[in-house]
Design a protein around this motif. Sequence first.
Motif, PDB file in Angstrom:
ATOM      1  N   ALA A 277       0.875  -1.235  -0.099  1.00 40.63           N
ATOM      2  CA  ALA A 277       0.090   0.140   0.055  1.00 40.63           C
ATOM      3  C   ALA A 277       0.800   1.348   0.112  1.00 40.63           C
ATOM      4  O   ALA A 277       0.704   2.180  -0.824  1.00 40.63           O
ATOM      5  CB  ALA A 277      -0.976  -0.092   1.034  1.00 40.63           C
ATOM      6  N   LEU A 278       1.876   1.312   0.926  1.00 43.21           N
ATOM      7  CA  LEU A 278       2.714   2.398   1.001  1.00 43.21           C
ATOM      8  C   LEU A 278       3.552   2.580  -0.245  1.00 43.21           C
ATOM      9  O   LEU A 278       3.819   3.562  -0.816  1.00 43.21           O
ATOM     10  CB  LEU A 278       3.649   2.451   1.962  1.00 43.21           C
ATOM     11  CG  LEU A 278       3.181   2.924   3.543  1.00 43.21           C
ATOM     12  CD1 LEU A 278       4.200   2.916   4.686  1.00 43.21           C
ATOM     13  CD2 LEU A 278       2.760   4.639   3.205  1.00 43.21           C
ATOM     14  N   GLY A 279       3.990   1.165  -0.777  1.00 42.22           N
ATOM     15  CA  GLY A 279       5.175   1.372  -1.701  1.00 42.22           C
ATOM     16  C   GLY A 279       4.584   1.642  -3.023  1.00 42.22           C
ATOM     17  O   GLY A 279       5.106   2.367  -3.898  1.00 42.22           O
ATOM     18  N   VAL A 298      12.153   1.830  -4.559  1.00 36.43           N
ATOM     19  CA  VAL A 298      11.259   1.534  -3.655  1.00 36.43           C
ATOM     20  C   VAL A 298      10.497   0.223  -3.791  1.00 36.43           C
ATOM     21  O   VAL A 298      10.065  -0.713  -2.965  1.00 36.43           O
ATOM     22  CB  VAL A 298       9.973   2.784  -3.946  1.00 36.43           C
ATOM     23  CG1 VAL A 298       8.853   2.463  -3.169  1.00 36.43           C
ATOM     24  CG2 VAL A 298      10.617   4.037  -3.180  1.00 36.43           C
ATOM     25  N   PHE A 299      10.164   0.006  -5.399  1.00 38.89           N
ATOM     26  CA  PHE A 299       9.960  -1.345  -5.772  1.00 38.89           C
ATOM     27  C   PHE A 299      10.404  -2.438  -5.063  1.00 38.89           C
ATOM     28  O   PHE A 299       9.779  -3.369  -4.492  1.00 38.89           O
ATOM     29  CB  PHE A 299       9.639  -1.492  -7.127  1.00 38.89           C
ATOM     30  CG  PHE A 299       8.957  -2.725  -7.773  1.00 38.89           C
ATOM     31  CD1 PHE A 299       7.676  -2.913  -7.769  1.00 38.89           C
ATOM     32  CD2 PHE A 299       9.946  -3.767  -8.099  1.00 38.89           C
ATOM     33  CE1 PHE A 299       7.058  -4.152  -8.015  1.00 38.89           C
ATOM     34  CE2 PHE A 299       9.510  -4.724  -8.634  1.00 38.89           C
ATOM     35  CZ  PHE A 299       8.126  -4.978  -8.656  1.00 38.89           C
ATOM     36  N   LYS A 305       4.895  -8.158  -2.745  1.00 40.48           N
ATOM     37  CA  LYS A 305       4.529  -7.167  -3.525  1.00 40.48           C
ATOM     38  C   LYS A 305       3.356  -7.928  -4.181  1.00 40.48           C
ATOM     39  O   LYS A 305       3.218  -9.145  -4.326  1.00 40.48           O
ATOM     40  CB  LYS A 305       5.428  -7.164  -4.607  1.00 40.48           C
ATOM     41  CG  LYS A 305       6.773  -6.622  -4.374  1.00 40.48           C
ATOM     42  CD  LYS A 305       7.521  -6.826  -5.595  1.00 40.48           C
ATOM     43  CE  LYS A 305       9.002  -6.000  -5.164  1.00 40.48           C
ATOM     44  NZ  LYS A 305       9.823  -7.000  -4.183  1.00 40.48           N
ATOM     45  N   ASN A 306       2.063  -7.087  -3.995  1.00 41.29           N
ATOM     46  CA  ASN A 306       0.845  -7.534  -4.887  1.00 41.29           C
ATOM     47  C   ASN A 306       0.807  -7.097  -6.174  1.00 41.29           C
ATOM     48  O   ASN A 306       1.803  -6.248  -6.560  1.00 41.29           O
ATOM     49  CB  ASN A 306      -0.270  -7.063  -3.747  1.00 41.29           C
ATOM     50  CG  ASN A 306      -0.430  -5.756  -3.772  1.00 41.29           C
ATOM     51  OD1 ASN A 306       0.345  -4.906  -4.419  1.00 41.29           O
ATOM     52  ND2 ASN A 306      -1.128  -5.179  -2.643  1.00 41.29           N
ATOM     53  N   LEU A 338       1.823 -14.875 -10.065  1.00 40.06           N
ATOM     54  CA  LEU A 338       0.786 -14.022  -9.857  1.00 40.06           C
ATOM     55  C   LEU A 338      -0.057 -13.809 -10.915  1.00 40.06           C
ATOM     56  O   LEU A 338       0.115 -14.070 -12.104  1.00 40.06           O
ATOM     57  CB  LEU A 338       1.298 -12.717  -9.431  1.00 40.06           C
ATOM     58  CG  LEU A 338       2.245 -12.623  -8.190  1.00 40.06           C
ATOM     59  CD1 LEU A 338       2.851 -11.090  -8.038  1.00 40.06           C
ATOM     60  CD2 LEU A 338       1.415 -12.648  -6.843  1.00 40.06           C
ATOM     61  N   HIS A 339      -1.256 -13.478 -10.769  1.00 43.45           N
ATOM     62  CA  HIS A 339      -2.426 -13.564 -11.786  1.00 43.45           C
ATOM     63  C   HIS A 339      -2.647 -11.928 -12.162  1.00 43.45           C
ATOM     64  O   HIS A 339      -3.105 -11.116 -11.312  1.00 43.45           O
ATOM     65  CB  HIS A 339      -3.656 -14.022 -11.337  1.00 43.45           C
ATOM     66  CG  HIS A 339      -4.796 -14.586 -12.396  1.00 43.45           C
ATOM     67  ND1 HIS A 339      -5.507 -13.528 -12.782  1.00 43.45           N
ATOM     68  CD2 HIS A 339      -4.715 -15.740 -13.215  1.00 43.45           C
ATOM     69  CE1 HIS A 339      -6.025 -13.840 -13.987  1.00 43.45           C
ATOM     70  NE2 HIS A 339      -6.022 -15.059 -14.080  1.00 43.45           N
TER      71      HIS A 339
END
Length: 522
Positions: A277-279, A298-299, A305-306, A338-339
Amino acid sequence: MHGLGRCGELMISTRETFRSFRFYFAGRTYTRPHLRDSYDYTYLLERCKSKQTTKMLHAQIIIGGYEQNPFVAAKLVGKYVEYSYSSMEVARKVFDSLLDRDVFVWNMLIQGYANLGPFVEALDLYYKMRLSGLSANRYTYPFLLKACGAMKDGKKGQVVHGHVVKFGLDSDLFVSNALIAFYAKCKDIEISRKVFDKLHAKDTISWNSLISGYTANGFVDEALMLFHSMLRDHSTGLPDHATLVCTLPACVEASAIQVGFWIHSYIVKSGMKVDSALGSGLISMYANCGRVSIARDVFVQIKDKNVVAWSAMIRCYGMHGYADEALQMFSQFLDFGLHPDGVIFLCLLSACSHAGMVAKGWEIFEEMEDYGVEKNESHYACMVDLLGRAGFIGQAVEFIESMPAQPGKDVYGALLGACRIHNNIELAEEAANKLLILDPDNAGRYVILAKMYEDAGRWEDAARVRTVVREKKIKKLTGCSSIEVNSIHHTFGVDDESHPLTEQIFSTLERLDRNIQEVLVV
């Protein structure tokens, strides 16, 4: 009992149709006779980790004759409410079977409907509670206001607000915070601010609710000014995670790099974890300010990671022309198992559009079906923009004609923009005629067509279009400039005299103008 063995997991056996209830505690096995009172059942309900486990314990509660116990029933309703929408039916059955209900169990079920829906059931239940003779308390009204906010039903929420005032709860901090959030969700930000200003003792949630409301309703300058006010208000305390998450989108919209830098520095100094959320907020902020390398740093720091964080970084690369990096990042995203969702595909299509990668854009657009992602108007508009920018106007028209749904304003807006780039006046007129119906109050559409007429020397047509704008009283968004002074964001337009320091500003400008003239003369 002070804890459960085997990592605190409650283990239940259904042997002989629940006649033997077994669980493990401190290495020993306990059976049903050891469950002597309501405390035992409430204690075990707190430790149930799944819906199935709760149902098993629910069966034992019935067998033990505790289904009418108010403490056990309230805990059982609350436990079902914690799960999913499908559990609300079971929670309602438990509630309906109770012969005696206190306000606590009513609130439990109202909260469930407010969180999971149907939201209108929360209000229906509230009126039934009042008919039963029970009075609501300070916990009831925030749940009701949350349900009204979810439905965007301002009228029902105003009725609830009236009840709040009637029962003297309008000065309660818990209720007032819910009112601030409700009015913000219903886009009545002025009343939201009035409720906020009437609070004598504000907490962090009060500030967060109004900052979030300002940002969500497009008042990003007000959101940033409120954030600065919060920092100066020493009685509230320091900003928390939620404060920064709801302030960063305002930094993105206003390109407020200084505020964004401060937030990032505060996160580092306070040791706050940079989650998705912050990232994502930081990445979007740095992307809008052109700091691609910092956004990438930052990433990398985000642990879990979503899809939102990945989308933010892919968008960052795409908007600055790094289409290859955006596509490479998408490959990494897939490698992590991930999808993808519709947003991440939109970011990819936008990246291809800005880079002129038509073939790759088509490939990505077709891949959406492979991942079961539904195509909406934004995706179709992006494809029209992709084809139009590259000069394939005819293919863009064919693509629009082949759309499974009726094209909307975004699609025709993209086509009009492409016609402007390639000076195709005839097609621009057709697109503009569609937009006059689909988006009649958008002055920008008329301006594009008028400028095309002027470039072609068709002054009468240009005048006709501008006359239509005047006659229909369609207002073009006024251009403005902004500047940060001492961490305060100021916005102003041409000949704007609304600023409280207008006299000092114009006096300074006149003095600077005289100094420039003197230098030029010398």
